[in-house]
Design an enzyme around this catalytic site. Structure first.
Site, PDB file in Angstrom:
ATOM      1  N   TYR A  75      -0.855  -0.401  10.297  1.00 22.82           N
ATOM      2  CA  TYR A  75      -1.064  -0.887   8.930  1.00 22.82           C
ATOM      3  C   TYR A  75       0.111  -0.485   8.046  1.00 22.82           C
ATOM      4  O   TYR A  75       0.685  -1.305   7.322  1.00 22.82           O
ATOM      5  CB  TYR A  75      -2.370  -0.276   8.399  1.00 22.82           C
ATOM      6  CG  TYR A  75      -2.747  -0.639   6.978  1.00 22.82           C
ATOM      7  CD1 TYR A  75      -3.220  -1.910   6.662  1.00 22.82           C
ATOM      8  CD2 TYR A  75      -2.672   0.311   5.958  1.00 22.82           C
ATOM      9  CE1 TYR A  75      -3.589  -2.217   5.361  1.00 22.82           C
ATOM     10  CE2 TYR A  75      -3.039   0.009   4.658  1.00 22.82           C
ATOM     11  CZ  TYR A  75      -3.505  -1.250   4.360  1.00 22.82           C
ATOM     12  OH  TYR A  75      -3.880  -1.555   3.081  1.00 22.82           O
TER      13      TYR A  75
ATOM     14  N   SER B 235       0.839  -1.194   0.000  1.00 23.52           N
ATOM     15  CA  SER B 235       0.000   0.000   0.000  1.00 23.52           C
ATOM     16  C   SER B 235       0.876   1.247   0.000  1.00 23.52           C
ATOM     17  O   SER B 235       2.012   1.211   0.497  1.00 23.52           O
ATOM     18  CB  SER B 235      -0.886   0.012   1.247  1.00 23.52           C
ATOM     19  OG  SER B 235      -1.534   1.275   1.361  1.00 23.52           O
TER      20      SER B 235
HETATM   21  N1  LIG Z   1      -8.933  -0.665  -0.359  1.00 21.76           N
HETATM   22  C1  LIG Z   1      -7.870   0.130  -0.334  1.00 21.76           C
HETATM   23  O1  LIG Z   1      -7.991   1.367  -0.348  1.00 21.76           O
HETATM   24  C2  LIG Z   1      -6.485  -0.462  -0.339  1.00 21.76           C
HETATM   25  C3  LIG Z   1      -5.418   0.406  -0.538  1.00 21.76           C
HETATM   26  C4  LIG Z   1      -4.127  -0.120  -0.544  1.00 21.76           C
HETATM   27  C5  LIG Z   1      -3.947  -1.474  -0.356  1.00 21.76           C
HETATM   28  N2  LIG Z   1      -5.005  -2.296  -0.147  1.00 21.76           N
HETATM   29  C6  LIG Z   1      -4.733  -3.717   0.064  1.00 21.76           C
HETATM   30  O2  LIG Z   1      -5.365  -4.465  -0.946  1.00 21.76           O
HETATM   31  C7  LIG Z   1      -5.600  -5.793  -0.479  1.00 21.76           C
HETATM   32  C8  LIG Z   1      -7.026  -6.198  -0.821  1.00 21.76           C
HETATM   33  O3  LIG Z   1      -7.944  -5.434  -0.048  1.00 21.76           O
HETATM   34  P1  LIG Z   1      -9.352  -4.928  -0.580  1.00 21.76           P
HETATM   35  O4  LIG Z   1      -9.277  -3.466  -0.659  1.00 21.76           O
HETATM   36  O5  LIG Z   1      -9.719  -5.704  -1.786  1.00 21.76           O
HETATM   37  O6  LIG Z   1     -10.287  -5.226   0.670  1.00 21.76           O
HETATM   38  P2  LIG Z   1     -11.285  -6.438   1.013  1.00 21.76           P
HETATM   39  O7  LIG Z   1     -12.222  -6.665  -0.089  1.00 21.76           O
HETATM   40  O8  LIG Z   1     -11.785  -6.134   2.358  1.00 21.76           O
HETATM   41  O9  LIG Z   1     -10.314  -7.694   1.070  1.00 21.76           O
HETATM   42  C9  LIG Z   1      -9.538  -8.069   2.148  1.00 21.76           C
HETATM   43  C10 LIG Z   1      -9.500  -9.586   2.118  1.00 21.76           C
HETATM   44  O10 LIG Z   1      -8.527 -10.085   3.018  1.00 21.76           O
HETATM   45  C11 LIG Z   1      -9.073 -11.230   3.621  1.00 21.76           C
HETATM   46  N3  LIG Z   1      -8.443 -11.542   4.884  1.00 21.76           N
HETATM   47  C12 LIG Z   1      -8.308 -10.743   5.954  1.00 21.76           C
HETATM   48  N4  LIG Z   1      -7.696 -11.400   6.943  1.00 21.76           N
HETATM   49  C13 LIG Z   1      -7.444 -12.641   6.489  1.00 21.76           C
HETATM   50  C14 LIG Z   1      -6.820 -13.795   7.033  1.00 21.76           C
HETATM   51  N5  LIG Z   1      -6.345 -13.791   8.271  1.00 21.76           N
HETATM   52  N6  LIG Z   1      -6.741 -14.894   6.266  1.00 21.76           N
HETATM   53  C15 LIG Z   1      -7.226 -14.913   5.031  1.00 21.76           C
HETATM   54  N7  LIG Z   1      -7.817 -13.862   4.453  1.00 21.76           N
HETATM   55  C16 LIG Z   1      -7.918 -12.738   5.178  1.00 21.76           C
HETATM   56  C17 LIG Z   1     -10.528 -10.877   3.826  1.00 21.76           C
HETATM   57  O11 LIG Z   1     -11.278 -12.039   3.990  1.00 21.76           O
HETATM   58  P3  LIG Z   1     -12.714 -12.023   4.773  1.00 21.76           P
HETATM   59  O12 LIG Z   1     -13.688 -11.439   3.815  1.00 21.76           O
HETATM   60  O13 LIG Z   1     -12.960 -13.443   5.057  1.00 21.76           O
HETATM   61  O14 LIG Z   1     -12.535 -11.170   5.989  1.00 21.76           O
HETATM   62  C18 LIG Z   1     -10.828 -10.190   2.504  1.00 21.76           C
HETATM   63  O15 LIG Z   1     -11.179 -11.106   1.506  1.00 21.76           O
HETATM   64  C19 LIG Z   1      -5.279  -5.779   0.996  1.00 21.76           C
HETATM   65  O16 LIG Z   1      -4.001  -6.293   1.180  1.00 21.76           O
HETATM   66  C20 LIG Z   1      -5.285  -4.301   1.335  1.00 21.76           C
HETATM   67  O17 LIG Z   1      -4.466  -4.013   2.444  1.00 21.76           O
HETATM   68  C21 LIG Z   1      -6.285  -1.817  -0.141  1.00 21.76           C
END
Ligand SMILES: NC(=O)c1ccc[n+]([C@@H]2O[C@H](COP(=O)([O-])OP(=O)(O)OC[C@H]3O[C@@H](n4cnc5c(N)ncnc54)[C@H](OP(=O)(O)O)[C@@H]3O)[C@@H](O)[C@H]2O)c1
Ligand SMILES: Cc1cc2nc3c(=O)[nH]c(=O)nc-3n(C[C@H](O)[C@H](O)[C@H](O)COP(=O)(O)OP(=O)(O)OC[C@H]3O[C@@H](n4cnc5c(N)ncnc54)[C@H](O)[C@@H]3O)c2cc1C
Lengths: 442, 245
Positions: B151, B138
């Site tokens: 984070y 990120s």
């Molecule tokens: N959204 C943003 O603005 C943003 C910005 C920069 C980076 N990111 C990164 O992008 C990646 C994807 O996030 P997203 O934005 O697509 O959000 P998201 O849809 O909330 O996805 C996060 C996923 O991680 C899974 N997860 C969390 N803890 C876990 C564990 N212990 N074991 C297995 N799975 C786990 C969650 O599963 P459950 O549904 O089962 O909880 C969920 O599917 C993440 O690494 C996030 O940090 C996001």
């Protein structure tokens, strides 16, 4: 500048806003606690309803767009099952290459399947296919008490008929199974016919309906005298010809921002109508075109609704029973001409004789007319009230999906069966529209 | 046809990326912790054109199962062309300030579990001399800020680790991709109010696919975040510590 509400509606008229906007992502999750503890909640598909039927001022809206997964697609039979947030556009991208089309499409491909069911939408093939609801095999309804009910003609038939055209009031639809229509390819064999006035439309339409699966007419709502109601009838049948590529977008792909005032005024509409009529009259005849410009001509310009400015616009759509249609529509056109309001998009279509699929379905035998008007406040509301008077006296009804202003009196006289839907309504679900039109009249 | 492994496959960004691969007719193996969500995603990808989709339920913090599950996924695919690690959580920063245990748990999910998975994957791919490992970190990992430094530190540590791994694997044929999204409109950020800097998961997905194809090292997605973060990194700490951004 006030912040635009995230989940709006197409007419851009709303003044209030929802207190809370949630997103649903998974069909097997429970309804969110925050939604159930609020005074009411409502699903929001893609906000392509024009008025307030997809809004819930002061309470909770739940976007279903994240629930856009395909569950089952059988290219042998054309049975399709998906979550409710899938757009018609996304559906077509998946199924057309296999020779299957949505059974019904509206004038834009940016509506969700859930929205298509909740408004029991109709399209250019209504005279043959009826509305979307008549192609639905079953769906699952999640109610606020946590129960999940499978609804079909044989299982929970009351909720089945109540939810089709039920304005999202009976609960959350989590999955929908429906029948697709087989097509030979991605194209349309199109024919355009000119009609010089309203009575010519009524003369030619039946013959064309016999030859074409899809028909719709554009009319020049500023024409007068002997040309009152002149227009162009557009007809089409599905055709093969997948070798032709989808058309490229035109010069103007998007209206990037909302101007402070409407760009749509009478001289401009008059000029547009004249040019549009003459251009199409010249190009009348047949041609092979991609299905997208045929069904979704407006989708080429993203956010075209913004040309109506910050005050937004109203759409008025009614259906008038056959016997009264020609006179009533003539009267409406005269009334609109007098107001000098005018409408770019005046659309006329004869509907088929199918029984409505849902309790509160709009589409029914008769002729439907749809018009757009810039919102100028009181004069616009007066005009629409006058149109309502004509609709009411000719036994017609107005389309809830397009409405932002009809009076409770009008609504309850158009849809006397509304109490049946009120009985089936999930106690936790409600909408700005429903609160507005079901006000007690006593 | 490419063989794609996705860890955290129920994430919105991961799902959007998986759809692009399904439309290309690729073969997919998915790992996620919620079984029914995982099944919904897998079913959808099959209908969208994936050659096949296998799925494995695993919590990323279940370190003991990493090797076994990755081996099973690798076997179901018959090799790995691209492994994407996407799981993550947005910690409750205040809670992590009060509770060292919560802080450690979040660090495990967002950093240590990823490092463990990457280590296993790297050792699987290195002898084969091919394949890409992509990890979503990120822009938050570029600078420590009061509002989300737990984070940020976790993501930043992963970024540093990937830099070292890339250095180690350079010349081996294995490609290591660091993916740094800015603000993305997903369930993780549902409670934030959105503005013009926000991107959709499908925009990020296209960026991920193209960065993997072009064997980029580090990408900011969308690209304008590179400029923003350059500027933010330039601010001297003595000034930065007074800011609240
Ligand atoms: N959204 C943003 O603005 C943003 C910005 C920069 C980076 N990111 C990164 O992008 C990646 C994807 O996030 P997203 O934005 O697509 O959000 P998201 O849809 O909330 O996805 C996060 C996923 O991680 C899974 N997860 C969390 N803890 C876990 C564990 N212990 N074991 C297995 N799975 C786990 C969650 O599963 P459950 O549904 O089962 O909880 C969920 O599917 C993440 O690494 C996030 O940090 C996001
Ligand atoms: C350019 C344009 C052309 C159009 N042409 C036509 C046309 O030709 N024919 C026609 O019939 N309509 C037409 N419409 C109207 C449009 O088809 C309907 O308003 C449609 O319902 C919008 O779908 P949506 O996904 O945007 O839903 P929204 O407008 O967001 O919501 C519509 C209703 O669906 C409910 N809903 C959505 N998802 C669910 C769910 N999962 N469970 C329960 N309820 C749900 C909502 O609560 C709401 O009551 C047109 C609209 C536009 C903008």
């Amino acid at each position: 500048m006030t912040e635009e509400p995230r989940y709006g509606s197409w007419g851009g008229l709303q003044e209030g806003r929802s207190r809370r906007e949630l997103r649903l992502a998974w069909r097997d999750d429970r309804l969110p606690e925050e939604a159930l503890s609020d005074s009411s909640c409502l699903c929001h598909g893609n906000g392509r309803s024009y008025g307030d039927s997809c809004l819930n001022d002061g309470a909770t809206l739940m976007s279903t767009r994240g629930m856009d997964r395909v569950i089952d697609f059988d290219p042998a039979t054309g049975a399709f099952e998906c979550e409710p947030g899938l757009l018609i556009k996304e559906l077509l991208e998946i199924t057309v290459p296999h020779g299957w089309f949505s059974p019904v499409v509206p004038g834009t491909q940016f509506v969700t399947i859930g929205g298509a069911v909740a408004n029991d939408i109709h399209g250019k093939n209504h005279h043959l296919a009826g509305s979307f609801g008549s192609h639905v095999l079953s769906f699952e309804l999640l109610r606020s008490d946590g129960s999940r009910l499978t609804c079909s003609e044989s299982e929970n038939p009351e909720l089945f008929r109540g939810t089709i055209g039920g304005l999202g009031l009976t609960g959350l639809i989590t999955r929908i199974r429906f029948r697709l229509k087989h097509v030979p390819g991605a194209h349309i064999e199109q024919e355009k016919h000119v009609f010089r006035n309203l009575s010519q439309f009524f003369e030619m339409t039946e013959e064309l309906e016999n030859r074409f699966e899809h028909t719709v007419a554009w009319i020049d709502c500023l024409s007068k005298g002997r040309s009152l109601g002149r227009g162009i009838m557009m007809c089409g049948n599905h055709a093969s010809g997948s070798s032709l590529k989808a058309p490229r977008a035109g010069l103007l792909r998007s209206v990037p921002l909302t101007p402070p005032f409407t760009l749509v005024n009478a001289p401009m509409i008059r000029a547009f109508n004249e040019v549009y009529f003459q251009k199409n009259a010249l190009s009348a005849g047949s041609s092979l075109i991609h299905h997208r410009p045929f069904f979704f001509p407006l989708d080429g310009v993203e956010n075209w609704n913004r040309i109506y400015g910050r005050r937004g616009f109203h759409q008025y759509q009614c259906v008038i029973p056959h016997g009264a249609a020609e006179d009533a529509i003539g009267d409406m056109l005269k009334r609109i001409r007098r107001s000098r309001a005018g409408s770019f998009l005046a659309v006329l279509k004869r509907m088929g004789s199918q029984k409505p699929a849902g309790i509160l379905s709009f589409s029914r035998p008769g002729v439907t007319l749809a018009l757009d008007f810039s919102n100028h406040g009181a004069p616009t509301l007066e005009l629409l009230e006058d149109l309502d008077r004509i609709t009411r006296s000719s036994g017609g009804v107005v389309y809830c999906a397009k409405d932002a202003r009809m009076s409770p009196e009008s609504f309850q006289s158009y849809y006397p069966q509304w109490r049946e839907l009120e009985r089936l309504r999930d106690p936790a679900f409600n909408s700005s529209f429903w609160r507005r039109v079901t006000k007690d009249l006593s | 046809m490419k063989k794609i492994l996705i860890i955290g496959a129920t994430s919105a960004i991961a799902e959007a990326t998986a759809r692009l691969h399904a439309e290309d007719g690729d073969r997919l193996a998915l790992i996620a912790r919620n079984e029914s969500h995982l099944e919904a995603v897998a079913q959808d990808l099959r209908q969208r054109g994936a050659e096949s989709v296998s799925s494995f339920v695993m919590d990323a913090n279940d370190f003991a199962r990493h090797e076994e599950v990755l081996a099973a996924a690798d076997e179901s695919l018959g090799g790995i062309d691209f492994a994407l690690i996407a799981h993550g959580t947005l910690p409750d920063q205040e809670l992590c300030e009060r509770s060292a245990q919560s802080m450690r748990d979040e660090f495990s999910t967002n950093c240590t579990s990823t490092l463990s998975l990457v280590t296993v994957l790297a050792n699987m791919l290195e002898p084969r001399g091919a394949g890409s490992i992509g990890v979503i970190t990120s822009v938050a990992g570029d600078r420590g800020r009061a509002s989300n430094y737990v984070y940020g530190a976790a993501k930043g540590a992963v970024g540093l680790f990937l830099g070292g791994l890339r250095n180690r694997l350079h010349g081996s044929g294995v490609h290591v991709l660091t993916i740094k999204p800015g603000f993305v409109d997903t369930p993780m950020t549902a409670d934030f109010s959105k503005g013009p800097l926000w991107a959709t998961p499908s925009v990020i997905a296209k960026g991920i696919r193209s960065a993997q194809k072009r064997r980029r090292d580090v990408v900011h997605l969308p690209g304008f975040w590179l400029m923003i973060m350059l500027l933010i990194r330039l601010i001297p700490e003595r000034i930065f510590k007074r800011l609240s951004i």
